[in-house]
Design an enzyme around this catalytic site. Structure first.
Site, mmCIF file in Angstrom:
data_model
loop_
_atom_site.group_PDB
_atom_site.id
_atom_site.type_symbol
_atom_site.label_atom_id
_atom_site.label_comp_id
_atom_site.label_asym_id
_atom_site.label_seq_id
_atom_site.Cartn_x
_atom_site.Cartn_y
_atom_site.Cartn_z
ATOM 1 N N GLU A 1 -20.738 19.466 -3.725
ATOM 2 C CA GLU A 1 -20.000 19.612 -2.344
ATOM 3 C C GLU A 1 -20.563 20.404 -1.287
ATOM 4 O O GLU A 1 -20.022 19.852 -0.260
ATOM 5 C CB GLU A 1 -18.651 20.487 -3.095
ATOM 6 N N ASN B 1 -1.843 25.656 -1.676
ATOM 7 C CA ASN B 1 -2.646 26.822 -2.251
ATOM 8 C C ASN B 1 -3.880 27.430 -1.596
ATOM 9 O O ASN B 1 -4.787 27.985 -2.098
ATOM 10 C CB ASN B 1 -2.894 26.378 -3.962
ATOM 11 N N LYS C 1 -7.954 25.802 3.140
ATOM 12 C CA LYS C 1 -7.333 24.628 3.514
ATOM 13 C C LYS C 1 -6.246 24.701 4.666
ATOM 14 O O LYS C 1 -6.244 25.867 5.306
ATOM 15 C CB LYS C 1 -6.550 24.265 2.324
ATOM 16 N N TYR D 1 -12.174 14.683 -3.546
ATOM 17 C CA TYR D 1 -11.244 15.091 -4.574
ATOM 18 C C TYR D 1 -11.359 13.662 -5.474
ATOM 19 O O TYR D 1 -10.332 13.070 -6.141
ATOM 20 C CB TYR D 1 -9.837 15.036 -4.221
HETATM 21 P P1 IDP Z 1 -8.308 23.473 -8.265
HETATM 22 O O1 IDP Z 1 -8.407 23.465 -6.778
HETATM 23 O O2 IDP Z 1 -7.928 24.876 -8.775
HETATM 24 O O3 IDP Z 1 -9.860 22.950 -8.705
HETATM 25 P P2 IDP Z 1 -7.673 21.008 -9.102
HETATM 26 O O4 IDP Z 1 -6.908 20.322 -10.494
HETATM 27 O O5 IDP Z 1 -9.119 20.502 -8.895
HETATM 28 O O6 IDP Z 1 -7.406 22.352 -8.828
HETATM 29 O O7 IDP Z 1 -6.843 20.223 -7.928
HETATM 30 C C1 IDP Z 1 -7.176 19.965 -6.642
HETATM 31 C C2 IDP Z 1 -6.229 20.413 -5.630
HETATM 32 O O8 IDP Z 1 -5.137 19.134 -5.604
HETATM 33 C C3 IDP Z 1 -5.353 21.637 -5.855
HETATM 34 O O9 IDP Z 1 -5.942 22.932 -5.470
HETATM 35 C C4 IDP Z 1 -4.113 21.334 -5.436
HETATM 36 O O10 IDP Z 1 -4.173 21.498 -3.837
HETATM 37 C C5 IDP Z 1 -3.769 19.793 -5.776
HETATM 38 N N1 IDP Z 1 -3.049 19.889 -6.716
HETATM 39 C C6 IDP Z 1 -3.441 19.997 -8.084
HETATM 40 N N2 IDP Z 1 -2.267 19.586 -9.011
HETATM 41 C C7 IDP Z 1 -1.314 19.330 -8.231
HETATM 42 C C8 IDP Z 1 0.104 19.049 -8.358
HETATM 43 O O11 IDP Z 1 0.422 18.991 -9.634
HETATM 44 N N3 IDP Z 1 0.703 18.620 -7.226
HETATM 45 C C9 IDP Z 1 0.312 18.722 -6.085
HETATM 46 N N4 IDP Z 1 -0.976 19.215 -5.841
HETATM 47 C C10 IDP Z 1 -1.900 19.377 -6.886
#
Ligand code: IDP
Ligand code: MG
Length: 160
Positions: free
Chosen positions: A137, A123, A20, A60
């Protein structure tokens, strides 16, 4: 011979891994790619790419109803990302393990997020969450001809 070779490669899958914008800005590209290389997976596609808003929204799409969705799209489009297609046996689940939990403070030490990040909104890396999404994807982020069909000569030292 080719049929025999294919049959001997147990459960080879493809997954989409993306560094990212924070990972690129922080100079973690080499570190993150190394985790997958050292594990023994095979790189099939790689590019530095400025993601347009529509593509981030499509990628997303399952999170569209979440309150953080607009911020997430802004984050992913805030600078270049590194798009990768990786291949290997059981790679979809294995890559998720290497990456660690979505919230970096809950991610185990030794994982990418556990070692390199502190916040869910920064992250550093994405990995497909199912074989189906891996296919979807890779097809979404790479055009025809952007993936490389090649033989990794080291494979016999990684898989018997
Ligand atoms: P993942 O990347 O571990 O699969 P997902 O639930 O698919 O997690 O969410 C996609 C991305 O959305 C996450 O990697 C993170 O960058 C962002 N994200 C997920 N939950 C939150 C949140 O509660 N606050 C802000 N960003 C979030
Ligand atoms: Mg996800």
């Amino acid at each position: 011979f080719l049929t025999h070779l294919k049959a001997s490669m147990e459960d080879v899958q493809q997954t989409y891994i993306m560094i990212k914008p924070d990972g690129v800005q922080r100079g973690l590209v080499g570190e993150i790619i190394s985790r997958f290389e050292h594990k023994g997976f095979t790189l099939k596609g790689l590019k530095l790419f400025q993601c347009p808003t529509e593509l981030a929204e499509e990628h997303y799409r399952d999170l569209k109803s979440k309150s953080f969705f607009p911020k997430l799209v802004k984050y992913i489009t805030s600078g270049p990302v590194v798009c990768m297609a990786w291949e290997g046996p059981g790679i979809v689940a294995a890559a998720r393990k290497l990456i660690g939990a979505t919230n970096p403070l809950q991610a185990e030490p030794g994982t990418i997020r556990g070692d390199l990040a502190i916040q869910v909104g920064r992250n550093v890396v994405h990995g497909s969450d199912s074989q189906e999404n891996g296919q979807r994807e890779v097809a979404l982020w790479f055009k025809d001809g952007e993936l490389c069909e090649w033989t990794q000569e080291i494979t016999p030292w990684l898989r018997e």
